[in-house]
Scaffold this active site. Structure first.
Site, mmCIF file in Angstrom:
data_model
loop_
_atom_site.group_PDB
_atom_site.id
_atom_site.type_symbol
_atom_site.label_atom_id
_atom_site.label_comp_id
_atom_site.label_asym_id
_atom_site.label_seq_id
_atom_site.Cartn_x
_atom_site.Cartn_y
_atom_site.Cartn_z
ATOM 1 N N ASN A 13 38.809 -18.776 46.561
ATOM 2 C CA ASN A 13 39.160 -19.625 45.415
ATOM 3 C C ASN A 13 40.369 -18.586 44.657
ATOM 4 O O ASN A 13 40.345 -17.593 44.380
ATOM 5 C CB ASN A 13 38.108 -18.997 44.393
ATOM 6 C CG ASN A 13 38.490 -19.774 42.944
ATOM 7 O OD1 ASN A 13 39.373 -20.335 42.721
ATOM 8 N ND2 ASN A 13 37.624 -19.003 41.840
ATOM 9 N N LYS A 15 42.250 -19.192 42.179
ATOM 10 C CA LYS A 15 42.340 -19.285 40.816
ATOM 11 C C LYS A 15 43.904 -19.561 40.387
ATOM 12 O O LYS A 15 44.177 -20.543 41.435
ATOM 13 C CB LYS A 15 42.049 -18.018 40.184
ATOM 14 C CG LYS A 15 40.576 -17.486 40.789
ATOM 15 C CD LYS A 15 40.009 -16.196 40.014
ATOM 16 C CE LYS A 15 38.936 -15.525 40.703
ATOM 17 N NZ LYS A 15 37.964 -15.030 39.748
ATOM 18 N N HIS A 90 32.541 -22.990 37.477
ATOM 19 C CA HIS A 90 32.722 -21.594 37.631
ATOM 20 C C HIS A 90 32.584 -20.693 36.268
ATOM 21 O O HIS A 90 32.976 -21.293 35.349
ATOM 22 C CB HIS A 90 34.068 -21.467 38.259
ATOM 23 C CG HIS A 90 34.470 -20.046 38.670
ATOM 24 N ND1 HIS A 90 34.886 -19.036 37.753
ATOM 25 C CD2 HIS A 90 34.626 -19.507 39.623
ATOM 26 C CE1 HIS A 90 35.232 -17.837 38.291
ATOM 27 N NE2 HIS A 90 35.083 -18.294 39.767
ATOM 28 N N GLU A 159 27.002 -16.304 41.599
ATOM 29 C CA GLU A 159 27.977 -15.401 41.404
ATOM 30 C C GLU A 159 27.537 -14.557 40.198
ATOM 31 O O GLU A 159 27.564 -15.230 39.056
ATOM 32 C CB GLU A 159 29.456 -16.432 40.792
ATOM 33 C CG GLU A 159 29.962 -16.880 41.961
ATOM 34 C CD GLU A 159 31.218 -17.171 42.131
ATOM 35 O OE1 GLU A 159 32.049 -16.836 42.993
ATOM 36 O OE2 GLU A 159 31.830 -17.724 41.045
ATOM 37 N N SER A 201 33.522 -10.243 44.085
ATOM 38 C CA SER A 201 34.162 -9.252 44.332
ATOM 39 C C SER A 201 33.608 -8.845 45.908
ATOM 40 O O SER A 201 33.716 -7.618 46.443
ATOM 41 C CB SER A 201 33.906 -7.811 43.660
ATOM 42 O OG SER A 201 34.381 -7.900 42.586
HETATM 43 C C1 PEP Z 1 35.480 -16.002 42.123
HETATM 44 O O1 PEP Z 1 36.711 -16.444 42.074
HETATM 45 O O2 PEP Z 1 34.417 -16.802 42.086
HETATM 46 C C2 PEP Z 1 35.100 -14.601 42.438
HETATM 47 C C3 PEP Z 1 34.030 -14.339 42.900
HETATM 48 O O3 PEP Z 1 36.454 -13.923 42.267
HETATM 49 P P1 PEP Z 1 36.382 -12.303 42.793
HETATM 50 O O4 PEP Z 1 35.949 -12.133 44.352
HETATM 51 O O5 PEP Z 1 37.935 -11.907 42.592
HETATM 52 O O6 PEP Z 1 35.520 -11.392 41.920
#
Ligand code: PEP
Length: 239
Positions: A13, A15, A90, A159, A201
């Site tokens: 992702n 973003k 999300h 998440e 992360s």
């Molecule tokens: C995400 O974008 O859903 C995400 C988990 O980001 P990150 O890995 O940077 O925490």
């Protein structure tokens, strides 16, 4: 030829990154196009038609395909661009006001154009909660999002919101591979979901411990998907 053993699903992702089309095309060109795991990249919508990668995903969409809906993204138009997966719910969008009803409508619209929704759950959980409290929150999010939906056709990404962008999921005791495994098993047995990813992360240092869990079918890395060296390690990690 690379062996196809225990193949997982890895969805990067991006973003709201990068800022220019040139950088986006360049970044995609650095991602291994034939990795060990099924790999999807989700660039910003603006770049979807120009970025080249075997499997593309979108970060969000609207629930209608066409009409007077300023600024929205049509699921059907995404399908025509070759998009295979689309994130829904999300935590960054839930924070911005996306409701359970909107999420359910998006999941349904995506299935109707044969794009696999990747339903993100875990928003609203905190580090203080135990597994039972977390499952209660997730149960409520899944019950709303999956009303009238065939759960076997979607992917769920667990998440824990506090682990997203924290840089270190182990910073808090709950964001461990063991905890994620328990939640993934709960989502599958209670709702009939076939694939559950972990996000929060995930990076090349911790990915293997999550990928080795039997009920975790892959990862949804954000930050690490912008780092080709890290991301290429994740998508080629044997587990
Ligand atoms: C995400 O974008 O859903 C995400 C988990 O980001 P990150 O890995 O940077 O925490």
């Amino acid at each position: 030829m690379k062996l196809k053993h225990n193949q997982k699903l890895i969805i990067g992702n991006w973003k709201l990154n990068p800022l220019t089309l040139k950088e986006a095309v360049r970044l995609a060109s650095k991602i291994d196009p034939q990795p060990l795991h099924e790999t999807v990249i989700c660039p910003p919508t603006l770049f979807l038609s120009s970025v080249k990668y075997p499997r593309l995903g979108a970060q969000d969409c609207f629930w209608l395909n066409k009409g007077a809906y300023t600024g929205q993204t049509s699921p059907l138009a995404l399908k025509k661009l070759g998009v295979k997966y689309c994130l829904v719910g999300h935590s960054e969008n839930r924070t911005a006001g996306e409701s359970e009803e909107m999420i359910q409508k998006k999941v349904s619209a995506l299935l109707s154009v044969k794009i696999t929704p990747v339903l993100c759950v875990g928003f609203g959980t905190t580090v203080e909660e135990d597994d039972l409290e977390v499952t209660d929150i997730i149960k409520s999010q899944l019950t709303s999002a999956l009303a009238g939906i065939d759960a076997s056709k979607i992917v769920v990404a667990y998440e824990p919101v506090w682990a997203i962008s924290s840089g270190d999921p182990y910073h808090h005791k709950m964001a461990t591979p063991d905890h994620a495994e328990k939640i993934a098993m709960f989502i599958k047995t209670k709702f009939g979901v076939k694939k559950v990813l972990y996000g929060g992360s995930a990076n090349s240092t911790n990915a293997l411990e999550f990928l080795e869990q039997p009920d975790i079918d892959g990862l949804l890395p954000g930050g690490a998907s912008l780092l080709p060296k890290d991301f290429n390690q994740i998508i080629n990690m044997s587990c």
